[in-house]
Enzyme design. Structure first.
Site, PDB file in Angstrom:
ATOM      1  N   HIS A  15       0.771  -1.716  -0.091  1.00 39.56           N
ATOM      2  CA  HIS A  15       0.244  -0.578   0.375  1.00 39.56           C
ATOM      3  C   HIS A  15       0.910   1.260  -0.094  1.00 39.56           C
ATOM      4  O   HIS A  15       1.973   0.664  -0.650  1.00 39.56           O
ATOM      5  CB  HIS A  15      -0.649   0.062   1.351  1.00 39.56           C
ATOM      6  N   ALA A  16       0.159   2.320   0.210  1.00 40.44           N
ATOM      7  CA  ALA A  16       1.501   3.358  -0.112  1.00 40.44           C
ATOM      8  C   ALA A  16       2.395   4.222   0.864  1.00 40.44           C
ATOM      9  O   ALA A  16       3.312   3.861   0.129  1.00 40.44           O
ATOM     10  CB  ALA A  16       0.012   5.020   0.569  1.00 40.44           C
TER      11      ALA A  16
END
Lengths: 85, 537
Positions: A15-16
């Protein structure tokens, strides 16, 4: 060229946050670093590309490294995945 | 009065004047420029200014709400450095077009790509691309940043809020957030939660200038937003708000206190969790342990069985987070009513009475053994206990114990360190409750699952809304079975807890203590509420 396989263990996938850290790590090396997974492929030095792979927990990725400092990059990327993903 | 409903992010009540937060939507024009190189330079300078703003936002957020939430601005900075993004902008600039238009073109291209992905989290990245692009466009066009101009604290109503808009707002001037769109996973929702402000998202209401200055009430308990309520309703809401604030303060005071009645009886209050991150909430709520760790999250929403290694890491993560507190892991509780394609389960007439939970595990031991190996390997990292769902007979328990022994021996041969793990069963069928005297001789503890126990005892499908009034969880038959189970547990010297929804029902807390229940496992948000109920006895 060096290559390793890895199965993503982080419950949220790439994820980010880890994507950001991964890009920073890859950028430290001259070698080209490529991530293949989820039927796609991305230059590990490009954040938006890495994010858009949509890699989730349980998916197997392969990481290819090619260039002059590939040995060092290989070890750094491998331990990055082990520690963060 | 007008009333709207939305998804509540935080259970609380706020009352005050409404501030309609209207984004100054700058309309980007497409124009041709005479000097391509000068326009590229103007763009590069705007990016530099944006980077400086983001560095400031990162530092401010870091100081205000911490690294986890500040990280998003670091990601924004990196997105703005991304070659693909910059190339997309420069490609348009190369055609001799203006920088604002070039940024908007790149924004639409990338936002669309993220928005089309099959993952909520990644879809939210479309909002990040828009956020960074709007920032650059505002700088290029010399449009000032939006802000809230108000002297008194207000309820902010907006179409949707970007993370940078939410963070930039002065917390002292905000009572609550209400957005027309947005999801409970959005950064706005997460930040609202971390700032402890009531918030409603996705209200779908028609909002506009007309709302400005009107009195509004955000009711996070009911998920309602009231505009200009009459005096009577307003008085009621003021009363509820004061109650909420007082309750909150009173509950905070109970952190670190024991779950003990005035006459000295005590009970463990644990938390139920459904994924690894929930352990943080359980600790924050001061739960004494995890009474039910549902392992289904490992199996749902994917295309193949989770590996032993993946499961091991998830269990280990929770055990490490909880330290010396007990963590009761429930093995796989899946059946035909939960869709998991790779299990290849057949459609059933009565899934609640069908092939599910321990029945699958005993029939397909390879699935069960993988999970048990992962749990026992993780046991070295904390205080694990295991419980098995849907047991109806002593024979099942003996079969489970054989498999457990086999797993332990294998692991010992493979030289994995393994700790002692308590083995318990869920009491959720009338059959198990009725033979609990025999079952108690076989296991280390009982955990009563009141949701299924009620459904099976009263022959009432709990998914059927028409039967809601028949589904009486206080039914004497259910309470008799609970009492019988706890008494039989104590006769054999083992403990008995309750992990269904009934455990958090404070009307029954005293009854449970009278029966002698040893542990109540409830949602993290109910831990302090139940502690209060215990201490009030």
């Amino acid at each position: 060229m060096k290559e390793f396989q890895f199965t993503i263990k982080d419950p949220a996938g790439i994820h980010a946050r880890p994507a950001g850290l991964l890009v920073k790590k890859a950028a430290q090396f001259q070698s080209a670093v490529t991530i293949n997974g989820n039927g796609k492929s991305a230059d590990a030095k490009k954040l938006i590309k890495v994010m858009s792979l949509g890699i989730k927990q349980g998916m197997e990725i392969s990481c290819q490294i090619e260039g002059e400092d590939e040995q060092a990059a290989f070890e750094a990327m491998k331990s990055f995945f082990d520690d963060n993903l | 009065m007008e009333k709207y409903t939305g998804k509540s992010v935080l259970k609380g009540v706020a009352i005050g004047r409404i501030y309609w937060y209207h984004k100054q939507d700058y309309q980007v024009a497409r124009t041709e420029v005479a000097d391509k190189e000068a326009e590229k330079k103007r763009f590069a300078q705007a990016v530099e200014t944006a980077q400086e703003q983001l560095t400031r936002l990162y530092e401010e957020t870091l100081a205000r709400v911490g690294e986890d939430h500040a990280m998003i601005f670091d990601i924004h900075k990196m997105m703005l450095e991304d070659d693909d993004y910059l190339d997309a902008v420069n490609e348009v600039l190369e055609e001799g077009l203006n920088a604002e238009y070039a940024v908007e073109t790149a924004q639409n291209q990338f936002a669309e790509m993220f928005a089309s992905m099959d993952d909520d989290y990644m879809r939210a990245r479309a909002a990040d691309i828009k956020d960074i692009s709007k920032r650059v466009i505002r700088i290029l066009a010399g449009v000032p940043e939006d802000g809230i101009l108000t002297d008194e604290p207000v309820i902010v109503v907006a179409d949707d809020l970007t993370p940078s808009e939410t963070v930039r707002m002065d917390k002292n001037k905000i009572l609550a957030f209400v957005t027309v769109r947005g999801s409970s996973n959005s950064h706005t929702a997460i930040l609202a939660r971390s700032m402890n402000l009531p918030a409603l998202v996705n209200t779908g209401m028609e909002a506009g200038e007309g709302l400005n200055g009107k009195i509004g009430v955000v009711d996070g308990f009911r998920g309602e937003f009231l505009v200009e309520p009459d005096q009577e309703l307003l008085d009621e809401m003021i009363h509820r708000k004061n109650q909420w604030v007082a309750d909150l303060e009173a509950l905070e005071q109970l952190k670190g206190k024991d779950n003990v009645t005035s006459d000295g009886r005590r009970v463990d209050i644990f938390a139920n969790i459904g994924k690894v991150e929930d352990a943080d909430g359980a600790l924050a709520a001061d739960a004494g342990g995890i009474g039910l760790f549902r392992s289904e999250f490992l199996y749902l929403g994917r295309e193949s069985f989770p590996t032993e290694e993946e499961q091991f890491l998830s269990y280990k993560a929770v055990l490490e987070k909880m330290g010396d507190k007990k963590v009761v892991i429930r093995t796989l509780d899946i059946g035909a009513d939960k869709k998991v394609d790779y299990f290849n389960l057949e459609e059933e007439e009565n899934p609640a009475l069908g092939y599910r939970a321990i029945r699958i595990c005993l029939d397909r031991p390879e699935i069960f053994i993988t999970q048990l190996r992962a749990i026992f390997r993780a046991s070295a990292y904390g205080r694990a206990a295991i419980m098995f769902p849907m047991v109806v007979s002593v024979a099942e328990v003996r079969r489970i114990k054989e498999i457990v022994e086999q797993v332990k021996q294998e692991l010992s041969v493979e030289r994995y360190p393994v700790k002692d793990v308590e083995l318990g069963i869920m009491i959720e069928t009338p059959a198990a409750a009725l033979i609990s005297d025999e079952l108690a001789k076989e296991v280390d503890f009982f955990s009563i699952g009141t949701n299924d126990l009620t459904q099976y005892t009263l022959a009432v499908d709990r998914q059927n809304q028409k039967l809601e009034s028949t589904c009486d969880t206080h039914h004497p038959a259910v309470l008799k079975l609970i009492k019988m189970t706890v008494e039989n547990a104590h006769k054999e010297g083992i403990w008995a807890g309750i992990c269904g929804e009934l455990a958090a029902d404070t009307e029954l807390t005293e009854t449970f203590l009278d029966i002698g229940v040893d542990e109540l496992s409830v949602s993290a948000s109910s831990v302090l509420k139940v502690r209060k109920a215990v201490r009030d006895i």
